[in-house]
Motif scaffolding. Sequence first.
Motif, mmCIF file in Angstrom:
data_model
loop_
_atom_site.group_PDB
_atom_site.id
_atom_site.type_symbol
_atom_site.label_atom_id
_atom_site.label_comp_id
_atom_site.label_asym_id
_atom_site.label_seq_id
_atom_site.Cartn_x
_atom_site.Cartn_y
_atom_site.Cartn_z
ATOM 1 N N HIS A 344 0.842 -1.194 0.000
ATOM 2 C CA HIS A 344 0.000 0.000 0.000
ATOM 3 C C HIS A 344 0.878 1.246 0.000
ATOM 4 O O HIS A 344 2.101 1.162 0.106
ATOM 5 C CB HIS A 344 -0.916 0.006 1.231
ATOM 6 N N TYR A 345 0.217 2.387 -0.105
ATOM 7 C CA TYR A 345 0.903 3.674 -0.018
ATOM 8 C C TYR A 345 -0.056 4.658 0.629
ATOM 9 O O TYR A 345 -1.213 4.782 0.216
ATOM 10 C CB TYR A 345 1.310 4.174 -1.407
ATOM 11 N N VAL A 346 0.427 5.352 1.670
ATOM 12 C CA VAL A 346 -0.392 6.340 2.371
ATOM 13 C C VAL A 346 0.064 7.733 1.943
ATOM 14 O O VAL A 346 1.241 8.072 2.068
ATOM 15 C CB VAL A 346 -0.286 6.189 3.900
ATOM 16 N N ILE A 347 -0.866 8.519 1.417
ATOM 17 C CA ILE A 347 -0.553 9.836 0.864
ATOM 18 C C ILE A 347 -0.781 10.928 1.909
ATOM 19 O O ILE A 347 -1.896 11.072 2.414
ATOM 20 C CB ILE A 347 -1.435 10.140 -0.375
ATOM 21 N N PRO A 348 0.238 11.708 2.225
ATOM 22 C CA PRO A 348 0.020 12.883 3.086
ATOM 23 C C PRO A 348 -0.798 13.926 2.322
ATOM 24 O O PRO A 348 -0.824 13.929 1.083
ATOM 25 C CB PRO A 348 1.428 13.394 3.373
ATOM 26 N N HIS A 349 -1.442 14.825 3.040
ATOM 27 C CA HIS A 349 -2.220 15.867 2.366
ATOM 28 C C HIS A 349 -2.134 17.186 3.122
ATOM 29 O O HIS A 349 -1.824 17.232 4.318
ATOM 30 C CB HIS A 349 -3.678 15.433 2.172
ATOM 31 N N HIS A 350 -2.407 18.264 2.396
ATOM 32 C CA HIS A 350 -2.438 19.612 2.956
ATOM 33 C C HIS A 350 -3.397 20.422 2.102
ATOM 34 O O HIS A 350 -4.027 19.893 1.193
ATOM 35 C CB HIS A 350 -1.032 20.239 2.960
ATOM 36 N N CYS A 351 -3.528 21.708 2.384
ATOM 37 C CA CYS A 351 -4.489 22.506 1.622
ATOM 38 C C CYS A 351 -3.808 23.682 0.931
ATOM 39 O O CYS A 351 -2.747 24.151 1.353
ATOM 40 C CB CYS A 351 -5.610 23.016 2.519
ATOM 41 N N VAL A 352 -4.430 24.137 -0.144
ATOM 42 C CA VAL A 352 -4.046 25.387 -0.789
ATOM 43 C C VAL A 352 -5.291 26.253 -0.859
ATOM 44 O O VAL A 352 -6.401 25.754 -1.037
ATOM 45 C CB VAL A 352 -3.473 25.164 -2.208
ATOM 46 N N MET A 353 -5.097 27.551 -0.697
ATOM 47 C CA MET A 353 -6.210 28.486 -0.746
ATOM 48 C C MET A 353 -6.295 29.093 -2.141
ATOM 49 O O MET A 353 -5.283 29.474 -2.731
ATOM 50 C CB MET A 353 -6.035 29.589 0.299
ATOM 51 N N LYS A 354 -7.519 29.208 -2.668
ATOM 52 C CA LYS A 354 -7.760 29.815 -3.977
ATOM 53 C C LYS A 354 -8.811 30.903 -3.803
ATOM 54 O O LYS A 354 -9.991 30.701 -4.117
ATOM 55 C CB LYS A 354 -8.216 28.767 -4.981
ATOM 56 N N PRO A 355 -8.407 32.065 -3.283
ATOM 57 C CA PRO A 355 -9.378 33.120 -3.001
ATOM 58 C C PRO A 355 -10.116 33.621 -4.228
ATOM 59 O O PRO A 355 -11.220 34.148 -4.127
ATOM 60 C CB PRO A 355 -8.520 34.232 -2.371
ATOM 61 N N GLU A 356 -9.503 33.440 -5.427
ATOM 62 C CA GLU A 356 -10.155 33.926 -6.644
ATOM 63 C C GLU A 356 -11.250 32.991 -7.138
ATOM 64 O O GLU A 356 -12.025 33.332 -8.025
ATOM 65 C CB GLU A 356 -9.109 34.133 -7.755
ATOM 66 N N SER A 357 -11.340 31.781 -6.580
ATOM 67 C CA SER A 357 -12.330 30.806 -7.027
ATOM 68 C C SER A 357 -13.718 31.213 -6.548
ATOM 69 O O SER A 357 -13.900 31.637 -5.412
ATOM 70 C CB SER A 357 -11.982 29.418 -6.491
ATOM 71 N N SER A 358 -14.698 31.056 -7.434
ATOM 72 C CA SER A 358 -16.075 31.401 -7.072
ATOM 73 C C SER A 358 -16.775 30.259 -6.356
ATOM 74 O O SER A 358 -17.836 30.436 -5.787
ATOM 75 C CB SER A 358 -16.868 31.765 -8.338
ATOM 76 N N SER A 359 -16.167 29.069 -6.380
ATOM 77 C CA SER A 359 -16.825 27.911 -5.768
ATOM 78 C C SER A 359 -16.045 27.407 -4.564
ATOM 79 O O SER A 359 -16.472 27.538 -3.421
ATOM 80 C CB SER A 359 -17.015 26.794 -6.804
ATOM 81 N N THR A 360 -14.854 26.844 -4.814
ATOM 82 C CA THR A 360 -14.074 26.236 -3.735
ATOM 83 C C THR A 360 -12.878 27.107 -3.397
ATOM 84 O O THR A 360 -11.913 27.185 -4.150
ATOM 85 C CB THR A 360 -13.591 24.839 -4.157
ATOM 86 N N LYS A 361 -12.939 27.773 -2.237
ATOM 87 C CA LYS A 361 -11.841 28.628 -1.811
ATOM 88 C C LYS A 361 -10.660 27.801 -1.311
ATOM 89 O O LYS A 361 -9.520 28.222 -1.386
ATOM 90 C CB LYS A 361 -12.303 29.570 -0.698
ATOM 91 N N LEU A 362 -10.958 26.636 -0.744
ATOM 92 C CA LEU A 362 -9.912 25.747 -0.225
ATOM 93 C C LEU A 362 -9.936 24.447 -1.008
ATOM 94 O O LEU A 362 -11.000 23.905 -1.305
ATOM 95 C CB LEU A 362 -10.143 25.472 1.257
ATOM 96 N N ARG A 363 -8.760 23.974 -1.337
ATOM 97 C CA ARG A 363 -8.661 22.670 -1.993
ATOM 98 C C ARG A 363 -7.589 21.848 -1.304
ATOM 99 O O ARG A 363 -6.513 22.361 -0.990
ATOM 100 C CB ARG A 363 -8.318 22.815 -3.475
ATOM 101 N N VAL A 364 -7.892 20.595 -1.043
ATOM 102 C CA VAL A 364 -6.934 19.690 -0.424
ATOM 103 C C VAL A 364 -6.060 19.087 -1.515
ATOM 104 O O VAL A 364 -6.559 18.603 -2.533
ATOM 105 C CB VAL A 364 -7.651 18.587 0.376
ATOM 106 N N VAL A 365 -4.755 19.146 -1.292
ATOM 107 C CA VAL A 365 -3.788 18.608 -2.252
ATOM 108 C C VAL A 365 -3.124 17.384 -1.640
ATOM 109 O O VAL A 365 -2.709 17.398 -0.482
ATOM 110 C CB VAL A 365 -2.712 19.663 -2.594
#
Length: 683
Positions: A344-365
């Motif tokens: 298996h492989y476990v993927i770490p994650h974090h977020c990026v902010m997209k203030p210009e987006s009209s829908s999702t301001k935060l996205r998990v990467v």
Amino acid sequence: MLHNTLLHRQIQKSQAVNKSQWGDKKTSSNTPHQVNQVVNNAAAETHFQKRHVYLATAVVNVISSCGVRVPCRALLDSGSQLNFVTTSLIQQLGIKKYRKDTPISGIGAQECRSEFVASITFESRTSAYKAIIETNLMSRISDYQASQEIDISLWKIPNDIQLADPSFCKSNQIDMLLGAELFFDLFMPGEYRISRDLPTLRNTKLGWVVAGSASASNSSSHCHIVTKPSLTSLDKLVRSFFETESHDIPITTESEEEHQCEEYFKKYTTLNSEGKFVVKLPFKENPIISLGDSLSSARKRFLSLENKLNKDKELKKSYISFMQEYEALGHMTPLKKGSIPRVHYVIPHHCVMKPESSSTKLRVVFDASAKTTSGRSLNDILMVGPTVQPDLFSIVLKFRMHRYVFTADITKMYRQVLLSEEDQAFQLIFWRSKTDMPLQLYKLNTVTYGTAPASYLATRCLVKIADDKQDKFYRASQAVKNNFYVDDCLAGADNIDDAHELLNEIISLLKTGNFELKKFCANNPMILKEISEDDKEKLVTFHQSEIIKTLGLIWDPSQDVFKFCFNDEKISKINTQITKRTVLADLARLFDPLGLLGPVIVIGKLFLQELWKLNMTWDDKLHIEKAQKWINYICQFSDLSKLNIPRYVLRPSAKTIELHAFSDSSLNTFGSCVYLRSVDENN
């Protein structure tokens, strides 16, 4: 002894050695795989009279392509960020090598290159230690170690100490160099000093290594540092800047790996009962062999993320909302307790902010480039796949040729493509919404942003829809193949009815693959007469990367013009330290895919050229006068927001279309401009 591992200076030998002491050579296959990197090598040579410095060496067993254990002599070097292996050893092992061009610069600007890499597995002769590493191929790594043979018969080495290299005192060839990636992981508690004037023995997982100085008739020693900078934000900015500035015709020839990835997609991609695409991860290496443990590091990174979220309530709320939606849509599901797959492989994650987006301001990467204990990550062993869509420059140019146009966005495009159940084991993540809840492993069930082939897999599914349905939706299939940039559609026609019909046809075509269009824009409301107001956008921003732009190109459909939006939060301030690094960062954030601002941006290029002439390093602070000059220049970009450039470049019902090109140069720069002239029936 001149131990200069990467500058390859010549040293006189009494006789030439044509093959490794460990065996004969074998040939290996060659798979091209283009990757560009930069490696810096800083070397320093120090001469000691009548002292010889021993460098830590070990004999390890390397596994050949046939599973045979082949002994080789490795140099342990904490000053190298890369691992190296000789070309002759790879040939002897019969291991496949891949093209990976690595320029290497040394002291005095001496340069060499490593053109190939290979993944090798080696084992300790004295313990159960085993590792899989990526190595750069070189014809020669180092001069012979030791540079002269020394009689150690009087050295009182305890019998119970098992040496990593029993012949450390004899002059032998170095077959492999293990860099800082493994160096400190290899060392274990235990140190033995033979005497004050002799080297120290240190315990490692490869056995006891000998390092230090001893008496000798005449000797010299050498230490070196090899650095391989990662793609930092500055590197990405540099690449983005020059990619935007270059409009060369792309080379369409597929590499061998890209061809293999295409064949893999064709062979294993299916549709489920709901009509959704199901794809497999295109592995180029066996994950059973290549991947080590990822649980521990992923757990540590999640706990660090959790600590960060607990300090920012609004950020935590947005993060939880994103993950709850992810689970509610069935895009991730919890693993049952005790059901972790063996591989298996476990993927770490974090977020990026997209203030210009009209829908999702935060996205998990999701970070599928996180290394496992083997030194390999999931992305390291996956094929990236070829680009199957036109570049943004071409798409925006075509967008200017239609009188009536529309844009739209495929909602959550990557996550509309399912991942085969057996491959979901390589997309595990840690998650919990509250710290008092047990830490839970989830599996991601769809193509995941952050994995190497994600963009290819998703866009290739769009191309497959277009190919499979072109008999029924011919115009739409052509638009999907030629007018989409990742998940953004930019298309049009020469009259309103045709544009409206094309839009509806694209919507119907994409629905056959469970892709849904949202965020519609058009320069005439009749094109969108059947679209709900909630699904419409007022402005369209053009993106090429995740880099936050200072100046970005937008389309205002109400006026049907291109505009430039200015983000003054991203520019350098006079009260901050202005360096060559920040100047380049400011320049690279100016996004002008059509070259409309060439006369303005060239001023910034000339300023950067001045800094290079001054031989400034990246982090030298600019003199106050030059810093002020740069701030004055960059602040004027706010005036560009007043600029309106018509999108449509033709005359309606044009009879003839002509191209007129002009070019000129000065002592400082040169440029060219191409005009399109259209003539209607009224001339």
